[in-house]
Each structure stands twice: as structure tokens, then as C-alpha cells.
Design an enzyme around this catalytic site. Structure first.
Site, mmCIF file in Angstrom:
data_model
loop_
_atom_site.group_PDB
_atom_site.id
_atom_site.type_symbol
_atom_site.label_atom_id
_atom_site.label_comp_id
_atom_site.label_asym_id
_atom_site.label_seq_id
_atom_site.Cartn_x
_atom_site.Cartn_y
_atom_site.Cartn_z
ATOM 1 N N LYS A 84 0.856 -1.182 0.000
ATOM 2 C CA LYS A 84 0.000 0.000 0.000
ATOM 3 C C LYS A 84 0.896 1.238 0.000
ATOM 4 O O LYS A 84 1.910 1.274 0.699
ATOM 5 C CB LYS A 84 -0.906 0.013 1.244
ATOM 6 N N CYS A 98 -2.441 9.677 -6.690
ATOM 7 C CA CYS A 98 -3.563 9.423 -5.778
ATOM 8 C C CYS A 98 -4.647 10.484 -5.971
ATOM 9 O O CYS A 98 -4.364 11.672 -5.859
ATOM 10 C CB CYS A 98 -3.125 9.424 -4.313
HETATM 11 O O1 IRO Z 1 -7.512 6.624 -1.803
HETATM 12 C C1 IRO Z 1 -6.466 5.970 -1.916
HETATM 13 O O2 IRO Z 1 -5.794 5.582 -0.929
HETATM 14 C C2 IRO Z 1 -6.032 5.687 -3.292
HETATM 15 C C3 IRO Z 1 -4.741 5.898 -3.742
HETATM 16 I I1 IRO Z 1 -3.227 6.447 -2.539
HETATM 17 C C4 IRO Z 1 -4.432 5.701 -5.106
HETATM 18 O O3 IRO Z 1 -3.294 5.876 -5.580
HETATM 19 N N1 IRO Z 1 -5.452 5.329 -5.925
HETATM 20 C C5 IRO Z 1 -6.701 5.135 -5.485
HETATM 21 O O4 IRO Z 1 -7.589 4.801 -6.281
HETATM 22 N N2 IRO Z 1 -6.974 5.308 -4.155
#
Ligand code: IRO
Length: 311
Positions: A45, A131
Site C-alpha cells: 500500500k 492518488c
Molecule cells: O484513496 C487511496 O488511498 C487511493 C490511492 I493512494 C491511489 O493511488 N489510488 C486510489 O484509487 N486510491
């Protein structure tokens, strides 16, 4: 005999399928489950310097055609994942892995990457420039000037193998401009694509996720054509030393085959993995092998990037 083995830079993988960052990778237990599945690797993650709780729930919902999420970068902090990938790296027989990270500011990104540079970790790092879900923070890689500035600074001190996770682009000029920037740097890979940011899913009269009044990143069937276009656009434009990881809308062996045909050397599973669990790696690998066998392809290199056009 059909092989789905692949490589990124100097790293060899027995299978080209792995999880996409965000799915099955928050905890050591989840990462260990991917490790012991048919997947060729795992990515952690996306980590920030400090742990984060993320956005309020509900923040991830599956739909018939895919998923929408606004997780908001929940994670256990850099040290948790860095310690784990170093432990794994030192374990005999373990696969090579990918450590995903990004700072909450460019300064924090540099602090994080300097820590990784100084650590014992020798594996791949994926810098997440895409993100879509942190309120008030834009998707970095939609701002070409900032992206260029960050990469320039990063490569002044970072000498380990590094790739970047990209948002989907939707304009040919943007493919050209983005590729021109990426080609200036010794990137090992680009990963196309992150979720399509800021979609809206409604049930009856109400949004389905709580953060940002329902706006969130789309994954799954919705995004496969966009993902394929991004994989192929960058495959055609980037220096051959920069490899492409294909992510977006893969739920069958046929989808993985199409990503590879567009130029991907590794293919990541997001929404389907969340829906189906790590069994998906075994199923999709077998489906991909069956397609390759039927076509007489023995390795991914036999068809990778060899998409046919209509004359
Ligand atoms: O909301 C998120 O944690 C997230 C991330 I960092 C990302 O790179 N892509 C996404 O769809 N959700």
C-alpha cells in the site's frame, strides 16, 4: 511449454501478474497472502512518512462494472512496509517486490526516498504520482511542471531502481508532454494506470461513498480501454529502458493478454482481486496461458507490444 515469466530492470519474476497498490497490501498478513499465491510479486500500500487513518467510511464500493474508492491514503507508515520488504528481501526463496510510497508534500517525498536510499532495501520502488483521493491535494502527475521538478530533485540523490504510478491521460498532447518529461530520467518503469479519478456512482438518489460527496477513483471494467490506451501510448513514446506495468480493468486472461499486447511487461490486478481474493491470480494466469498456447506463443516477448493496426 508456455511461460508467463517476466522482468523489470534486473528483477526476474516467475509470473507477470501481481496486485495493484491499494488492494491486498495494507498489512503484512495481506502481503503474505499475495506472496503465497500464484502472483509473481506484490506491491505494498502506498506509504506516507507517518501512518494515516484515511477518509471516513464507506470509502470503497464494488459495482457491477467495477469499483469506486476514496480511501484517502490510509497506511501504516513507511517504516512498517520498508521493514517488511527488507525482511522479505533477506528471506531465501522470496520473490522481488515493489515498495509504493509518496509524501504528503514534495519535501516529504524527498525525506521518504532519502530514507529508502539509505536503507538496506535494494528492490523496486513505485512513487505514486496519482492518488486522486486526498481532499485538497491534486493528482501530482497532472501537473507536468511539478512532476518534472520532483523527478529532477529525486534523481539528484536517488540511485536505486525507481518507477512511477501514473494517472490516466486522455489527450494525445498530454501523452507526448508526459513522455518527454519521463524520458529525461533513469526511470525503470511507469505503471499505467491508477484509478480514473473523481467519478461518481449513485444508487437510488444517493452517492455510494462518503468522502468528497461521493466522488472517487474508478476501477474495473469502466477503465480498461483507457488503461490499454495509456499502456500503449507510453510503450510507443518511452525509451525502451523504461518498462510499462499495465493496470486497469483486468479480470480475465484475455484482459491481461491485451495489456501485454499493448506493451506491458507486468500486469496488476485491483478491483478483481478485491472482489475475488488471491485465487484470481491462479485463474487469470491459467486463462492467459491457455490463450498463449492456442496462439503458439511460448513467452510474453512473443507478443508483447505487437498490437496490430488496421492499414
Ligand atoms: O484513496 C487511496 O488511498 C487511493 C490511492 I493512494 C491511489 O493511488 N489510488 C486510489 O484509487 N486510491
Amino acid at each position: 511449454m508456455v511461460s508467463t515469466a517476466t522482468r523489470i530492470g534486473d528483477f526476474q519474476f516467475d509470473n507477470c501478474l501481481m496486485n495493484a497498490a491499494g488492494v491486498f497490501c495494507m498489512t503484512r498478513e495481506e502481503l503474505a497472502q499475495v506472496e503465497s499465491s500464484a502472483a509473481g510479486s506484490f506491491v505494498t500500500k502506498t506509504a506516507t512518512l507517518e501512518a494515516r487513518a484515511g477518509n471516513p467510511e464507506p470509502r470503497y464500493v464494488n459495482t457491477d462494472l467495477g469499483s469506486i474508492n476514496s480511501m484517502g491514503l490510509p497506511n501504516k507508515g513507511l517504516d512498517y512496509y520498508l521493514d517488511y520488504v527488507i525482511e522479505e528481501q533477506n528471506r531465501i526463496g522470496s520473490k522481488p517486490h515493489v515498495l509504493s510510497l509518496v509524501g504528503m508534500s514534495p519535501d516529504e517525498t524527498h525525506t521518504i526516498l532519502k530514507k529508502v536510499q539509505a536503507s538496506d532495501y535494494q528492490g523496486l520502488v513505485e512513487l505514486n504520482l496519482s492518488c486522486p483521493n486526498v481532499p485538497g491535494k491534486p493528482q501530482i502527475a497532472y501537473d507536468f511542471e511539478t512532476t518534472d521538478t520532483i523527478l529532477k530533485e529525486v534523481f539528484s540523490y536517488y540511485t536505486k531502481p525507481l518507477g512511477i504510478k501514473l494517472p490516466p491521460y486522455f489527450d494525445i498532447v498530454h501523452f507526448d508532454q508526459a513522455a518527454a518529461i519521463f524520458n529525461k530520467y533513469p526511470l525503470v518503469f511507469v505503471n499505467c494506470v491508477n484509478s480514473i479519478g473523481n467519478g461518481l456512482v449513485i444508487e437510488d438518489e444517493t452517492v455510494v461513498i462518503k468522502p468528497k460527496n461521493g466522488f472517487g477513483g474508478l476501477g474495473g471494467d469502466y477503465i480498461k480501454p483507457t488503461a490499454l490506451a495509456n499502456v500503449h501510448a507510453f510503450y510507443k513514446r518511452l525509451n525502451p529502458s523504461i518498462q510499462i506495468i499495465g493496470t486497469g480493468g483486468v479480470k480475465t486472461g484475455r484482459d491481461a493478454f491485451e495489456h501485454i499486447l499493448c506493451g506491458a511487461c507486468m500486469v496488476q490486478l485491483g478491483t478483481v482481486l478485491q472482489k475475488e481474493g488471491t485465487e484470481a491470480f491462479d485463474r487469470i494466469t491459467k486463462e492467459l496461458q491457455a490463450i498463449m498456447a492456442e496462439k503458439g506463443y511460448e513467452t510474453l516477448d512473443d507478443f508483447r507490444g505487437k498490437l496490430h493496426y488496421i492499414d
